[in-house]
Scaffold this active site. Structure first.
Site, short mmCIF file in Angstrom:
data_model
loop_
_atom_site.label_atom_id
_atom_site.label_comp_id
_atom_site.label_asym_id
_atom_site.label_seq_id
_atom_site.Cartn_x
_atom_site.Cartn_y
_atom_site.Cartn_z
N SER A 50 40.89 -0.22 -12.91
CA SER A 50 40.46 -1.57 -12.53
C SER A 50 40.24 -2.42 -13.76
O SER A 50 39.38 -2.11 -14.59
CB SER A 50 39.18 -1.51 -11.70
OG SER A 50 38.65 -2.81 -11.53
N HIS B 59 44.71 -2.05 -10.82
CA HIS B 59 43.83 -2.59 -9.79
C HIS B 59 43.23 -3.91 -10.26
O HIS B 59 42.65 -4.00 -11.34
CB HIS B 59 42.72 -1.59 -9.47
CG HIS B 59 41.94 -1.91 -8.24
ND1 HIS B 59 42.40 -1.64 -6.97
CD2 HIS B 59 40.71 -2.48 -8.08
CE1 HIS B 59 41.49 -2.01 -6.09
NE2 HIS B 59 40.46 -2.55 -6.74
N ASP C 211 40.63 -6.90 -9.13
CA ASP C 211 39.56 -7.32 -8.23
C ASP C 211 39.46 -8.85 -8.22
O ASP C 211 39.22 -9.46 -9.26
CB ASP C 211 38.22 -6.73 -8.67
CG ASP C 211 38.17 -5.23 -8.47
OD1 ASP C 211 38.34 -4.78 -7.33
OD2 ASP C 211 37.97 -4.50 -9.46
N MET D 198 37.34 -11.88 -6.64
CA MET D 198 36.08 -12.21 -5.96
C MET D 198 35.88 -13.73 -5.96
O MET D 198 36.15 -14.39 -6.96
CB MET D 198 34.90 -11.54 -6.67
CG MET D 198 35.08 -10.05 -6.90
SD MET D 198 33.68 -9.33 -7.79
CE MET D 198 34.33 -7.72 -8.22
N HIS E 283 42.95 -6.47 -4.89
CA HIS E 283 41.85 -6.23 -3.95
C HIS E 283 41.10 -7.54 -3.73
O HIS E 283 40.36 -7.99 -4.61
CB HIS E 283 40.94 -5.14 -4.51
CG HIS E 283 39.72 -4.86 -3.71
ND1 HIS E 283 38.68 -4.08 -4.19
CD2 HIS E 283 39.32 -5.27 -2.47
CE1 HIS E 283 37.73 -4.01 -3.27
NE2 HIS E 283 38.08 -4.73 -2.23
N MET F 13 38.24 -9.77 -2.37
CA MET F 13 36.86 -9.77 -1.88
C MET F 13 36.48 -11.23 -1.68
O MET F 13 35.75 -11.83 -2.46
CB MET F 13 35.94 -9.07 -2.89
CG MET F 13 36.13 -7.56 -2.91
SD MET F 13 35.30 -6.74 -4.29
CE MET F 13 36.64 -6.73 -5.48
N MET G 101 35.40 1.79 0.16
CA MET G 101 34.50 1.49 -0.95
C MET G 101 33.42 2.58 -1.07
O MET G 101 32.78 2.92 -0.07
CB MET G 101 33.83 0.13 -0.74
CG MET G 101 34.78 -1.06 -0.74
SD MET G 101 35.68 -1.26 -2.29
CE MET G 101 34.32 -1.55 -3.46
N ASP H 69 37.33 3.47 -4.08
CA ASP H 69 36.98 2.57 -5.17
C ASP H 69 35.48 2.53 -5.37
O ASP H 69 34.73 2.16 -4.47
CB ASP H 69 37.50 1.16 -4.83
CG ASP H 69 37.21 0.13 -5.91
OD1 ASP H 69 36.63 0.48 -6.95
OD2 ASP H 69 37.58 -1.05 -5.70
#
Length: 212
Positions: free
Chosen positions: A6, A31, A33, A35, A64, A66, A135, A172
């Site tokens: 990540s 990966h 993330d 957000m 991913h 979020m 998660m 994760d």
């Protein structure tokens, strides 16, 4: 076991070098993330930064989301052609529609559930995704302590074998060399590792230790 470092834990001052380094060190996915500060109490990166990552990555991106507006963010990131785009079950009312939208771009859709969300919510959507991301920390920040979800992985594996045997299970949060073997035994196929990989002085050794 496939390993997806990540970049949330990478040094953003030399992000391109970090991405190249983990790809050369044996990563299977990169990966990313994303957000929005609404679904989770943190904000990370947008498509401009991820485009720079995509340009140097030699392994598929694993994006991913979020966020609260999944369809909007799918459209933002789809042009970068990641291997996967995952979205949270908890943040979406129209799961099948978003999964279809992701697949329409030639990208594999994945669904994510938080530690407190039961596997049973995946009963219908699991047929339409290529990966389930479980998660093992609460989403929003890197470096959190691992929450044991071994029984949850086993339950998810049973559901997948009944509904969509080709679907992968990704885990994760707090993954390291001490829990990865037990994660594999429970049924995990892919692990996300941020601080464990990027906090290690030897990325190749860290990634190799997770390939059980």
């Amino acid at each position: 076991m496939l390993v997806a470092p990540s970049i949330l834990s990478a040094d953003f001052g030399i992000l391109a070098k970090e991405v190249v380094a983990v790809c050369e060190a044996g990563a299977d996915l990169v990966h990313v993330d994303v957000m929005d500060g609404h679904f989770v109490p943190n904000m990370t990166i947008g498509p401009v930064v991820v485009q720079s990552v995509a340009e140097v990555a030699t392994k598929p991106l694993d994006v991913h989301l979020m966020v609260t507006d999944n369809a909007f963010f799918v459209e933002l990131f789809a042009p970068l052609k990641p291997g996967y785009i995952s979205f949270h079950y908890e943040s979406e009312h129209h799961h099948h529609r978003v999964a279809q939208k992701i697949r329409s771009y030639g990208i594999s859709p994945a669904i994510v559930i938080n530690p407190a969300t039961p596997v049973s919510v995946l009963e219908e959507i699991v047929k339409y995704v290529d990966m389930v991301l479980l998660m093992s920390v609460n989403p929003g920040f890197g470096g959190q302590k691992f929450i044991p979800i071994y029984d949850k992985i086993k339950a998810c594996k049973e559901l997948i074998e009944a509904k969509n045997p080709d679907c992968l299970i990704e885990v994760d949060g707090g993954v390291n060399d001490e829990n990865v073997r037990k994660l594999k035994e429970a049924g995990a196929d892919v692990v996300v590792a941020g601080s464990y990989v990027f906090g290690h002085k030897d990325y190749a050794a860290a990634i190799k230790s997770l390939k059980v």
